[in-house]
Design a protein around this motif. Structure first.
Motif, PDB file in Angstrom:
ATOM      1  N   HIS A  90     -16.143  22.277  19.473  1.00  0.00           N
ATOM      2  CA  HIS A  90     -15.966  23.727  19.483  1.00  0.00           C
ATOM      3  C   HIS A  90     -17.089  24.437  20.240  1.00  0.00           C
ATOM      4  N   VAL A  91     -18.210  23.738  20.450  1.00  0.00           N
ATOM      5  CA  VAL A  91     -19.349  24.362  21.155  1.00  0.00           C
ATOM      6  C   VAL A  91     -19.006  24.658  22.621  1.00  0.00           C
ATOM      7  N   MET A  92     -17.912  24.063  23.139  1.00  0.00           N
ATOM      8  CA  MET A  92     -17.529  24.373  24.523  1.00  0.00           C
ATOM      9  C   MET A  92     -17.202  25.868  24.669  1.00  0.00           C
ATOM     10  N   LEU A  93     -16.855  26.486  23.544  1.00  0.00           N
ATOM     11  CA  LEU A  93     -16.588  27.931  23.561  1.00  0.00           C
ATOM     12  C   LEU A  93     -17.851  28.686  23.959  1.00  0.00           C
ATOM     13  N   GLU A  94     -18.991  28.195  23.435  1.00  0.00           N
ATOM     14  CA  GLU A  94     -20.275  28.827  23.778  1.00  0.00           C
ATOM     15  C   GLU A  94     -20.608  28.564  25.251  1.00  0.00           C
ATOM     16  N   GLU A  95     -20.298  27.355  25.717  1.00  0.00           N
ATOM     17  CA  GLU A  95     -20.617  26.984  27.113  1.00  0.00           C
ATOM     18  C   GLU A  95     -19.808  27.835  28.105  1.00  0.00           C
ATOM     19  N   PHE A  96     -18.497  28.020  27.828  1.00  0.00           N
ATOM     20  CA  PHE A  96     -17.634  28.709  28.793  1.00  0.00           C
ATOM     21  C   PHE A  96     -17.571  30.230  28.571  1.00  0.00           C
ATOM     22  N   PHE A  97     -17.798  30.646  27.294  1.00  0.00           N
ATOM     23  CA  PHE A  97     -17.667  32.089  26.992  1.00  0.00           C
ATOM     24  C   PHE A  97     -18.868  32.557  26.151  1.00  0.00           C
ATOM     25  N   PRO A  98     -20.076  32.516  26.737  1.00  0.00           N
ATOM     26  CA  PRO A  98     -21.267  32.853  25.934  1.00  0.00           C
ATOM     27  C   PRO A  98     -21.227  34.276  25.365  1.00  0.00           C
ATOM     28  N   THR A  99     -20.525  35.190  26.055  1.00  0.00           N
ATOM     29  CA  THR A  99     -20.530  36.596  25.600  1.00  0.00           C
ATOM     30  C   THR A  99     -19.768  36.799  24.299  1.00  0.00           C
ATOM     31  N   ILE A 100     -18.795  35.918  23.998  1.00  0.00           N
ATOM     32  CA  ILE A 100     -18.025  36.138  22.764  1.00  0.00           C
ATOM     33  C   ILE A 100     -18.455  35.170  21.644  1.00  0.00           C
ATOM     34  N   TRP A 101     -19.341  34.228  21.974  1.00  0.00           N
ATOM     35  CA  TRP A 101     -19.710  33.182  21.010  1.00  0.00           C
ATOM     36  C   TRP A 101     -20.319  33.771  19.736  1.00  0.00           C
ATOM     37  N   ASP A 102     -21.206  34.733  19.882  1.00  0.00           N
ATOM     38  CA  ASP A 102     -21.916  35.276  18.717  1.00  0.00           C
ATOM     39  C   ASP A 102     -21.117  36.326  17.957  1.00  0.00           C
ATOM     40  N   SER A 103     -19.923  36.669  18.455  1.00  0.00           N
ATOM     41  CA  SER A 103     -19.165  37.734  17.780  1.00  0.00           C
ATOM     42  C   SER A 103     -18.769  37.288  16.379  1.00  0.00           C
ATOM     43  N   LYS A 104     -18.669  38.263  15.484  1.00  0.00           N
ATOM     44  CA  LYS A 104     -18.408  38.004  14.064  1.00  0.00           C
ATOM     45  C   LYS A 104     -17.092  37.256  13.876  1.00  0.00           C
ATOM     46  N   VAL A 105     -16.053  37.686  14.605  1.00  0.00           N
ATOM     47  CA  VAL A 105     -14.717  37.117  14.412  1.00  0.00           C
ATOM     48  C   VAL A 105     -14.702  35.624  14.779  1.00  0.00           C
ATOM     49  N   VAL A 106     -15.447  35.238  15.843  1.00  0.00           N
ATOM     50  CA  VAL A 106     -15.483  33.820  16.277  1.00  0.00           C
ATOM     51  C   VAL A 106     -16.221  32.998  15.228  1.00  0.00           C
ATOM     52  N   GLN A 107     -17.388  33.457  14.813  1.00  0.00           N
ATOM     53  CA  GLN A 107     -18.189  32.695  13.849  1.00  0.00           C
ATOM     54  C   GLN A 107     -17.475  32.570  12.505  1.00  0.00           C
ATOM     55  N   GLU A 108     -16.741  33.626  12.111  1.00  0.00           N
ATOM     56  CA  GLU A 108     -15.992  33.559  10.843  1.00  0.00           C
ATOM     57  C   GLU A 108     -14.875  32.528  10.918  1.00  0.00           C
ATOM     58  N   ALA A 109     -14.188  32.492  12.049  1.00  0.00           N
ATOM     59  CA  ALA A 109     -13.097  31.516  12.225  1.00  0.00           C
ATOM     60  C   ALA A 109     -13.617  30.098  12.149  1.00  0.00           C
ATOM     61  N   ILE A 110     -14.791  29.864  12.794  1.00  0.00           N
ATOM     62  CA  ILE A 110     -15.386  28.509  12.797  1.00  0.00           C
ATOM     63  C   ILE A 110     -15.833  28.155  11.378  1.00  0.00           C
ATOM     64  N   ALA A 111     -16.475  29.113  10.688  1.00  0.00           N
ATOM     65  CA  ALA A 111     -16.942  28.871   9.309  1.00  0.00           C
ATOM     66  C   ALA A 111     -15.761  28.599   8.380  1.00  0.00           C
ATOM     67  N   HIS A 112     -14.678  29.348   8.572  1.00  0.00           N
ATOM     68  CA  HIS A 112     -13.476  29.180   7.734  1.00  0.00           C
ATOM     69  C   HIS A 112     -12.926  27.746   7.875  1.00  0.00           C
ATOM     70  N   HIS A 113     -12.874  27.281   9.133  1.00  0.00           N
ATOM     71  CA  HIS A 113     -12.337  25.937   9.369  1.00  0.00           C
ATOM     72  C   HIS A 113     -13.264  24.883   8.766  1.00  0.00           C
ATOM     73  N   ARG A 114     -14.597  25.107   8.919  1.00  0.00           N
ATOM     74  CA  ARG A 114     -15.577  24.122   8.454  1.00  0.00           C
ATOM     75  C   ARG A 114     -15.499  23.992   6.925  1.00  0.00           C
ATOM     76  N   ASN A 115     -15.246  25.126   6.244  1.00  0.00           N
ATOM     77  CA  ASN A 115     -15.199  25.103   4.776  1.00  0.00           C
ATOM     78  C   ASN A 115     -13.882  24.581   4.223  1.00  0.00           C
ATOM     79  N   HIS A 116     -12.904  24.434   5.094  1.00  0.00           N
ATOM     80  CA  HIS A 116     -11.621  23.915   4.608  1.00  0.00           C
ATOM     81  C   HIS A 116     -11.380  22.527   5.161  1.00  0.00           C
TER      82      HIS A 116
END
Length: 465
Positions: free
Chosen positions: A439-465
């Motif tokens: 999933h880190v390829m998202l940071e590599e290709f789209f650094p401007t949206i990587w830190d956004s709340k919605v992206v990090q929440e989606a990743i955290a949601h998947h990690r916790n499930h």
């Protein structure tokens, strides 16, 4: 050149017959002479002369079964099958033990696509013939028409038991083994055949091919060696031997072998290209290039040759020269996906991104649907700021790769960039499901949206499930 008595007789009969046609004098020939004359004209494709000879033959020998059988052959050739069959039935009433009647009847059934009936008749012909090899070969061909490769193989093997010199039967046996993916069985059969016929260059050559298919290069080389020792002008065996030496990384020996093929016959583009490849592997770069250029001169339509030259310069990072040659190649064939993909890669290396985008687009348009081509194309579109086109291209790619995380992460990033968050989250979830680790390829290709709340929440949601 020394002719046999038989060949001399044939040639005398032919010249006598042809002078008769010119002078309109009627000369006498016995029925067998007429048969030989007609069959000669059939073999050489002179059908009208064959028909003239048959007409004269039947006038002189109206009761000759041999000539009537040749007449049947001509009728079959002209697709007059019912007429041929009637004549055969008349002949059968007179000579029911003549194997040629059964063979010709079988030929008629074969023409009508009734191959099983043809086989039955040929099996009857076996009861009356002295030439078992020929009949077994015909049975084998009928089984090939029926796609019954096992029975075809069996028939050709029987043919070879009768006549070890029948090369077409030997090729057909090997064809059956190949088609049935029975390479090991083919090797066993050919070894047995060679034990009985050690000087059969065709058998050694075919044995080498089977070993080569199984990547058994040492025994393949040994077999090709024997084939070329028995027949030192066997072009096919020298070519296969050269290919095998390449596989064994014996490049100098391979070059020597390819050179023999070029002495035996005009240089082929294949041999020139392979010599170039061998020189390149030996580090003889100038010689390699010389042979690649000879190859495109010999065959300007051979894409492998243009690609060899282009790749030669790409490997040396001489992108201007590479571009020059790939443009020449495209000028000859502008629908070749391999050329367009290289055109794109070269332009990308030269930072000509619009040309690179065109190259990837054309490569896909002409049938290159490999994943890396789609991804390079999309990344180029994104670099050019054409996000909508990049999204449409990725959606096309999903038709070929419906479960590919690299596509899903890129789609997620592009949808986030264009503020279509629902679609972005859908594709991000797909990417996380398919391959969370990357999933880190998202940071590599789209650094401007990587830190956004919605992206990090989606990743955290998947990690916790």
């Amino acid at each position: 050149m020394n002719l046999s008595h038989e060949e001399e007789d044939n040639s005398l009969s032919l010249s006598k017959f042809e002078s008769m046609l010119k002078t309109n004098k009627v000369l006498f020939f016995d029925s067998e002479e007429f048969e030989d004359i007609i069959l000669h004209y059939l073999d050489t494709g002179k059908i009208n002369l064959a028909k003239k000879a048959l007409k004269l033959g039947l006038e002189q020998h109206p009761r000759s079964t041999g000539l009537k059988l040749v007449q049947v052959e001509l009728l079959v050739f002209d697709d007059k099958l019912d007429l041929a069959e009637r004549l055969l039935n008349e002949l059968y009433a007179i000579e029911p033990t003549n194997e040629e009647i059964y063979i010709q009847k079988a030929n008629i059934y074969s023409k009508r696509d009734q191959h099983d009936k043809a086989v039955e008749l040929l099996k009857t012909a076996l009861e009356y013939t002295d030439d078992y090899a020929d009949v077994y070969s015909l049975i084998g061909m009928e089984y090939l028409f029926m796609d019954n490769l096992e029975m075809a193989k069996e028939s050709f093997i029987k043919c070879l038991e009768e006549d070890t010199e029948d090369h077409s039967a030997l090729y057909n046996v090997v064809y059956c083994f190949d088609f049935l993916d029975q390479n090991s069985e083919a090797i066993e059969f050919l070894n047995g055949f060679i034990d009985r016929n050690p000087y059969s260059e065709v058998a050694w050559h075919q044995l080498g091919r089977q070993h080569y298919t199984l990547k058994q290069y040492e025994p393949a080389l040994r077999a090709f060696d024997y084939a070329t020792l028995i027949d030192d002008s066997f072009l096919g065996a020298f070519l296969e031997k050269a290919k095998t030496l390449e596989r064994l990384k014996r490049y100098e020996d391979a070059i020597a072998c390819y050179n023999i093929t070029m002495e035996l016959d005009d240089p082929t583009s294949f041999a020139l290209l392979r010599v170039g490849k061998c020189h390149e592997r030996l580090g003889n770069h100038e010689k390699a290039l010389k042979f690649y250029l000879k190859t495109v001169h010999e065959d300007p339509l051979l894409d492998k040759a243009w690609i060899a030259i282009t790749d030669f310069y790409i490997r040396r990072k001489n992108f201007q020269k590479a571009l020059y040659y790939v443009n020449k190649a495209i000028g000859i064939d502008n629908e070749n996906k391999l050329y367009w993909k290289r055109y794109a890669a070269i332009n990308k290396a030269l930072h000509f991104h619009e040309e690179a985008e065109e190259g990837y687009r054309k490569a896909v348009e002409f049938g290159d649907h490999q994943l890396d081509t789609w991804l390079f194309w999309v990344d180029t579109l994104q670099f050019l700021g054409e996000n909508d086109s990049a999204i449409n291209t990725l959606l096309q790619a999903t038709e070929y790769f419906p479960e590919e995380y690299e596509i899903e992460y890129r789609l997620a990033g592009l949808y986030f960039m264009s503020s279509q968050n629902d679609k972005a989250i859908f594709h991000l979830s797909n990417g996380l499901r398919l391959n969370y680790r990357n999933h880190v390829m998202l940071e590599e290709f789209f650094p401007t949206i990587w830190d956004s709340k919605v992206v990090q929440e989606a990743i955290a949601h998947h990690r916790n499930h």
